[in-house]
Design an enzyme around this catalytic site. Structure first.
Site, PDB file in Angstrom:
ATOM      1  N   GLY A 151       0.164 -43.558  11.284  1.00 24.33           N
ATOM      2  CA  GLY A 151       0.637 -44.463  12.279  1.00 24.33           C
ATOM      3  C   GLY A 151       1.285 -45.699  11.549  1.00 24.33           C
ATOM      4  CB  SER A 237       1.381 -40.829   7.515  1.00 26.02           C
ATOM      5  OG  SER A 237       2.384 -41.929   7.637  1.00 26.02           O
TER       6      SER A 237
END
Length: 559
Positions: A151, A237
């Site tokens: 995120g 990520s």
């Protein structure tokens, strides 16, 4: 990275019944609880941790127990803010681990209130899913799979259903998710913090939380049926960047034994590393940002910064129109947590030699199914990015209409992403001299519909987007309201079986699964996961591969 006159860059040009065959797909070496074992969801059998006893609750699938919100470190509030995590407090009696722990402070604007957990600086907690019996012997301990969420400073907490570990636990792993500090709380560097740290650097507090969680797991996971000598550290990520850092850092050596980096890793000279999650700031630049942060917050000293409330920090740092100086937080090349650059780790042969599973997605990092682009913008991008080789690029990816320009840009971005990941694999094997295998993938399947249960997921229409594979890696389609099909369930079963096998042995292959070849430096290729399960070239042609390889290797900035 160079960009077109309109600011277009490769990575930021955006047009903006499960598991029925799971057992057959697993390696025969995966352990199962003996029939006589007491299920761990029996509340009369608490588990002893270093801090006290805990009891769990039944998870989403039969035979699996989940333990929620177990503290692995002390509160990070007050004097503990922007310091390495402290040990957790002990408790008396059996603690009911039946409620998700608080998430670390972050902005939650635009997220439905019923999807937001409590926010607190007392947020260093973890969750454990296990199907092991309470009488598991040491020879039956199961592989451990630790997941780090992704995120960009919002919707970053471990209790989202998309991270539910019940399916992987049913397939033989012990799954752990955990919360760590994010944003300003997780990454602030400042000269005064560097001075008090004792090692001359600061920042990377979230990575240090990860090390604390791994140490807690090493000391305690056997009580939950997990093998501390077979731990896979996995992330997506932002979480993948943590795995990448800890493959270099000495702080986590011996605490994990395999690595999963989903969206992912890049070749260490890839210009994208300047702005994707895997990038970092030099310590001096990060400290300058921290000094500007203190000025912006109206705090002259560390005690004044630590006296600010978490809400004050979140409100000001993430306010619309907040200045870039003082509000930019990411990983830091601090010389301690991250002791050297990615390139230096490879060339000095200090990259951690563990099996790696890594990959990227079809519709991320510039590629998009809704991309629009004019021929003029496409040609300008080519000229700015490739200079005197722009004509060669346009010959390989020709476009005479706007529709062709968008399609060829997508084709280029997808090729380049696979090439970059493959070149990282060659660095890991050749430059770093590592013997462990690398399994690289290319995710192509589009999740159906829209997911309102997980705020980290984008709206419908994003294609095989950044992070789309998470559902399938976990195999937890039961955790969302998407209109899953039989094909989705089959894809999830295959993909999560690869992950369970990799966690068990360092090799994703197993009985009944399509063969996933390990990376060979002499054969530029990847493994398609999703719509198909088969090897595919690193680029759509040998000429395109040669061009993109040459372009990346010609870059002068090394990260």
């Amino acid at each position: 990275m160079n960009s077109s006159p309109t600011g277009v860059g490769r990575r930021d040009f955006l047009g903006r019944t499960a598991g029925v065959t799971a057992g057959a797909a697993l390696l025969s070496t995966l352990p199962t609880a003996p029939a006589s074992a007491t299920p761990r969801n029996d509340a009369s059998h608490p588990v002893r941790t270093q801090s006290g006893l805990v009891t769990g609750v039944p998870a989403a699938l039969p035979g699996v127990t989940v333990y929620k919100g177990i503290p692995y470190a002390a509160s990070t509030a007050g004097e503990n803010r922007w310091r390495a995590p402290r040990p957790p407090a002990s408790w008396q009696g059996a603690r009911k681990a039946d409620t998700w722990g608080a998430a670390c402070p972050q902005p939650v604007t635009g997220i439905a209130a019923d999807k937001v957990p409590p926010l607190s600086e007392d947020c260093l907690n973890l969750n454990i899913w296990t199907g092991a019996g309470s009488s598991t012997s040491s020879r039956d301990l199961r592989p451990v799979f630790v997941w780090i969420y992704g995120g960009r400073n919002s919707a970053m907490w471990a209790s989202q259903p998309v991270y539910d570990g019940a399916n992987l636990a049913a397939k033989g792993a012990v799954v752990v998710t955990y919360n760590h500090r994010v944003g300003a709380f997780g990454n602030l560097a400042h000269p005064a913090l560097s001075s008090e740290s004792g090692h001359g650097g600061s920042g990377n507090w979230g990575v240090q939380d990860t090390v604390a969680a791994l140490r807690w797991i090493r000391r305690n996971i056997a009580a939950f049926g997990g093998d501390p000598e077979r731990l896979t550290l996995a992330g997506w990520s932002h979480g993948s960047s943590f795995v990448n850092i800890l493959m270099i850092s000495k702080l986590a050596r011996g605490l994990f034994h395999r690595a999963v980096l989903s969206a992912g890793v890049q070749y260490t000279k890839d210009p994208a590393l300047g702005h994707v999650a895997g990038g970092y700031a030099e310590l001096a630049a990060a400290e300058a940002n921290g000094t500007a942060f203190a000025t912006y917050m109206g705090a002259a000293t560390l005690p004044e910064l630590r006296a600010l409330t978490a809400d004050e920090i979140v409100t000001k740092v993430y306010a619309q129109g907040a200045p870039a100086a003082g509000t930019s937080f990411g990983n830091v090349l601090d010389g301690y947590v991250l002791p050297k650059s990615y390139t230096a780790a490879m060339t000095s042969r200090t990259e951690y030699d563990v099996p790696v599973l890594t990959g990227n997605n079809k519709d991320e990092n510039g590629a998009s199914p809704t991309l629009t682009m004019t021929v003029a913008a496409y040609e300008a991008y080519a000229a700015t990015t490739f200079g005197d080789r722009a004509a060669d690029f346009l010959a390989l990816y020709p476009a005479t209409t706007d529709a062709e320009a968008a399609a060829q840009y997508n084709a280029y971005a997808r090729d380049e992403e696979r090439v970059s990941t493959f070149l990282w694999g060659t660095q890991f094997k050749v430059t770093a001299g590592n013997r462990s295998p690398v399994y690289n993938y290319w995710w192509t399947h589009v999740p159906p519909g829209q997911d309102t249960t997980n705020p980290i997921e984008p709206a419908d229409g994003a294609g095989a987007y950044h992070g789309a594979e998470k559902y399938y890696l976990f195999g937890n389609l039961y955790g969302t309201d998407r209109p899953w099909t039989a094909a989705d369930h089959a894809i999830a079963d295959t993909t999560s079986s690869y992950i369970a096998n990799f966690a068990a042995t360092g090799n994703p292959n197993g009985h009944g699964l399509p063969v996933w070849p390990a990376l060979r430096t002499s054969k530029p290729a990847s493994m398609e996961l999703g719509d198909h399960f088969a090897p595919l070239p690193a680029a759509d042609s040998e000429a395109k591969y040669a061009f993109l390889k040459g372009h990346l290797e010609s870059q002068t900035t090394e990260y």
